[in-house]
Design a protein around this motif. Structure first.
Motif, PDB file in Angstrom:
ATOM      1  N   CYS A 142       2.282   5.745  -9.717  1.00 51.07           N
ATOM      2  CA  CYS A 142       1.435   5.880  -8.533  1.00 51.07           C
ATOM      3  C   CYS A 142       0.032   6.330  -8.926  1.00 51.07           C
ATOM      4  CB  CYS A 142       2.062   6.859  -7.552  1.00 51.07           C
ATOM      5  SG  CYS A 142       1.155   7.045  -5.997  1.00 51.07           S
ATOM      6  N   ARG A 151      -4.631  -2.029  -3.525  1.00 49.17           N
ATOM      7  CA  ARG A 151      -3.215  -1.877  -3.868  1.00 49.17           C
ATOM      8  C   ARG A 151      -2.362  -2.721  -2.913  1.00 49.17           C
ATOM      9  NH1 ARG A 151      -5.804   2.792  -4.457  1.00 49.17           N
ATOM     10  NH2 ARG A 151      -5.506   3.447  -2.294  1.00 49.17           N
ATOM     11  N   MET A 153       1.736  -3.962  -2.224  1.00 50.27           N
ATOM     12  CA  MET A 153       3.122  -3.637  -2.550  1.00 50.27           C
ATOM     13  C   MET A 153       4.065  -4.559  -1.801  1.00 50.27           C
ATOM     14  SD  MET A 153       4.930   0.122  -2.505  1.00 50.27           S
ATOM     15  CE  MET A 153       6.476   0.414  -3.396  1.00 50.27           C
ATOM     16  N   TYR A 204       2.149   1.985   3.483  1.00 53.09           N
ATOM     17  CA  TYR A 204       1.132   1.161   4.133  1.00 53.09           C
ATOM     18  C   TYR A 204       0.555   1.872   5.353  1.00 53.09           C
ATOM     19  CZ  TYR A 204      -0.934  -2.655   6.818  1.00 53.09           C
ATOM     20  OH  TYR A 204      -1.795  -3.427   7.548  1.00 53.09           O
ATOM     21  N   ILE A 209      -1.200   2.157   0.278  1.00 51.58           N
ATOM     22  CA  ILE A 209      -1.366   0.781  -0.161  1.00 51.58           C
ATOM     23  C   ILE A 209      -2.138   0.033   0.924  1.00 51.58           C
ATOM     24  CG2 ILE A 209       0.673   0.730  -1.633  1.00 51.58           C
ATOM     25  CD1 ILE A 209       2.139  -0.712   0.618  1.00 51.58           C
TER      26      ILE A 209
END
Length: 292
Positions: A142, A151, A153, A204, A209
């Motif tokens: 991380c 970022r 994911m 999120y 992210i």
């Protein structure tokens, strides 16, 4: 900064089809046994971590990553870099715990100095950077992702975050600063004290992210996110990046030796070494059970 158990084996090819878009990746000369460098398109390289089983960050591996980034910065062609993993379901398991257990002070000083250097390298690079996270991303994993400009994911039963306190380790102030910049003071304060990892949807929602995608779409999504950065003047963009991160990068740049002394001093205590030993013993026990 911790590790995750070994994960199931599967195939990750350098040729992938993402939502009907075929991307042929050409191997670059800076590839090594632990790092695969390939060209996604002109000016954009993929740096794929490949240190099995979980991309744990040994001192040697961190130095390889640093050297790879420096090589791309100076090759005269690369403008952006996507950091990813060749190992299915794991981005990086974080620091390789055996490297900070029962080691002489000189070794731990060099190890921690290397951790500082990889963090500064990724934060200060003139390259546009994105992390394409396709799996678990705890602790040191991380930390690397937080250094990136963007970022992405994939959805799934994965975890991401900073869980250092679960091992009795105090995260450095500069790591806390980058975490705070991503998710805000209140949530960073809460999660980092508890050493709590979160699932992709929560990450999120928090801003940890920037985009959540289906499996196999992370590279394409990361490429899309970095494109606007490439449409502005590179020099002014890089200078702005440095200014925007100065409030936490300067914490480290202004006190590297003091930071080393604090971290190594804490690691060397009997209490923390006992916690690390228990963690390593537990991993070995689980490994032996799996082999039977």
């Amino acid at each position: 900064m911790t590790l995750l158990p070994s994960i199931r084996k599967s195939l990750f090819g350098l040729q992938r089809v993402q939502r009907g878009v075929s991307m042929t990746l050409r191997a670059a000369s800076s590839s090594s046994a632990n790092i695969e460098v390939s060209e996604l398109r002109p000016g954009v390289k993929i740096v794929s971590l490949n240190r099995k089983p979980v991309n744990s960050l040994t001192m040697g591996f961190m130095k390889e990553i640093i050297d790879t980034v420096k090589t791309l910065e100076n090759d005269g062609d690369t403008k952006a870099m996507i950091l990813s993993s060749s190992i299915p379901t794991i981005f990086s398991g974080g620091l390789h715990v055996p490297e900070i257990y029962n080691k002489p002070r000189e070794y731990m000083v060099e190890f921690y100095s290397t951790l500082q250097e990889i963090w500064l390298t990724l934060n200060n690079t003139p390259l546009v950077t994105a992390a394409a996270i396709e799996g678990h991303c705890p602790a040191g994993g991380c930390v690397l992702a937080l250094c990136c400009d963007e970022r992405v994911m994939t959805k799934g039963k994965y975890l991401i975050g900073l869980n250092e306190t679960q091992l009795g380790i105090v995260p450095p102030a500069w790591v806390i600063g980058s975490y705070r910049a991503a998710i805000g003071q209140r949530m960073s304060d809460r999660l980092i004290q508890q050493g709590r990892l979160v699932d992709p949807q929560t990450a999120y929602n928090l801003g940890m992210i920037d985009e959540l995608v289906e499996s196999g779409e992370a590279i394409a999504a990361a490429d899309k996110l970095i494109t606007p950065y490439l449409n502005v003047n590179a020099g002014s963009r890089h200078f702005t990046k440095r200014l925007s991160r100065e409030h936490y990068v300067s914490i480290l740049e202004g006190n590297r030796q003091g930071d080393i002394d604090r971290f190594v001093g804490v690691l060397a205590t009997d209490e923390i070494q006992a916690i690390l030993k228990a963690f390593i013993d537990n991993l070995e026990t689980r490994k032996q059970k799996k082999e039977k």
